[in-house]
Scaffold this motif. Structure first.
Motif, mmCIF file in Angstrom:
data_model
loop_
_atom_site.group_PDB
_atom_site.id
_atom_site.type_symbol
_atom_site.label_atom_id
_atom_site.label_comp_id
_atom_site.label_asym_id
_atom_site.label_seq_id
_atom_site.Cartn_x
_atom_site.Cartn_y
_atom_site.Cartn_z
ATOM 1 N N GLY A 27 0.767 -1.226 0.174
ATOM 2 C CA GLY A 27 0.017 -0.262 -0.189
ATOM 3 C C GLY A 27 0.887 1.110 0.103
ATOM 4 O O GLY A 27 0.526 2.248 -0.779
ATOM 5 N N ILE A 28 1.857 1.364 0.826
ATOM 6 C CA ILE A 28 2.781 2.371 0.981
ATOM 7 C C ILE A 28 3.582 2.662 -0.469
ATOM 8 O O ILE A 28 3.538 3.887 -0.989
ATOM 9 N N LEU A 29 4.119 1.562 -1.095
ATOM 10 C CA LEU A 29 4.529 1.636 -2.453
ATOM 11 C C LEU A 29 3.715 2.204 -3.545
ATOM 12 O O LEU A 29 4.022 3.134 -4.200
ATOM 13 N N LEU A 30 2.589 1.790 -3.361
ATOM 14 C CA LEU A 30 1.551 2.250 -4.384
ATOM 15 C C LEU A 30 1.324 3.591 -4.372
ATOM 16 O O LEU A 30 1.107 4.277 -5.278
ATOM 17 N N PHE A 31 0.884 3.941 -3.026
ATOM 18 C CA PHE A 31 0.479 5.121 -2.665
ATOM 19 C C PHE A 31 1.730 6.383 -3.153
ATOM 20 O O PHE A 31 1.405 7.321 -3.552
ATOM 21 N N VAL A 32 2.835 5.795 -2.540
ATOM 22 C CA VAL A 32 3.957 6.676 -3.032
ATOM 23 C C VAL A 32 4.259 6.916 -4.433
ATOM 24 O O VAL A 32 4.273 7.719 -5.130
ATOM 25 N N GLY A 33 4.123 5.700 -5.209
ATOM 26 C CA GLY A 33 4.145 5.584 -6.843
ATOM 27 C C GLY A 33 3.235 6.546 -7.410
ATOM 28 O O GLY A 33 3.683 7.477 -8.304
#
Length: 181
Positions: A27-33
């Motif tokens: 979730g963090i990676l998708l949000f940051v991306g």
């Protein structure tokens, strides 16, 4: 050790907790991306306005000193600044897609995806800090939270892989016949 996994014991509980951490990392990676793609995509679109806004105070300073501004040179400088802004923001958009890809691959390659994301995030923050030190101060608390979360995700991925390898090795060893006494 394989018994803990087969009967739903502590090993599977720990693995379940690590899976939840990997889900958070995803979730963090998708949000940051996605955020990186959107923000820097907008900066590419509005690069001319951004450069003009940054140049205007300097131009007013020169005008207040009654200095003559060469319009040809000014256009060259402005065009170069717009190109540089679009180039840097274009790299950031590509990086956003890399974060999204890491998020999508976090279950298949948990250690690689989380380590790559952490290294890229910290590395980009450092590079942008060198290019413009003001970026380090902007949103510093969010950057710290993201780095801590990514670091925790790396820890969870390492533990997850260790447990998965241990489970696989336990399954192989338990299938072997008992040694004669």
């Amino acid at each position: 050790m394989s018994d803990a996994f087969s009967d739903g014991g502590l090993g599977s509980l720990a693995q379940s907790a690590r899976t939840k951490q990997l889900k958070s990392a995803r979730g963090i990676l998708l949000f940051v991306g996605i955020l990186t793609i959107l923000v820097n995509g907008g900066m590419i679109i509005f690069a001319e306005s951004i450069v003009d806004a940054q140049m205007e105070p300097e131009l007013q300073e020169l005008r207040s000193q009654n200095k003559v501004i060469n319009p040809v040179k000014l256009k060259e400088i402005r065009d170069g600044a717009v190109r540089a802004t679009r180039f840097v923001d274009g790299i950031a958009v590509v990086l956003g897609f890399v974060f999204v890809a890491c998020g999508m691959l976090v279950y298949k390659y948990p250690v690689a995806a989380t380590v790559i994301a952490l290294v890229l995030y910290v590395g980009c923050a450092a590079v942008y800090g060198v290019l413009d030190p003001r970026t380090l101060a902007a949103g510093w608390w969010m950057k710290i939270i993201i780095v801590v979360c990514l670091f925790k995700a790396v820890q969870a991925a390492l533990a997850y892989e260790s447990e998965r390898k241990s489970e696989a090795a336990g399954g192989v060893l338990s299938d072997l016949p008992a040694a004669p006494a």
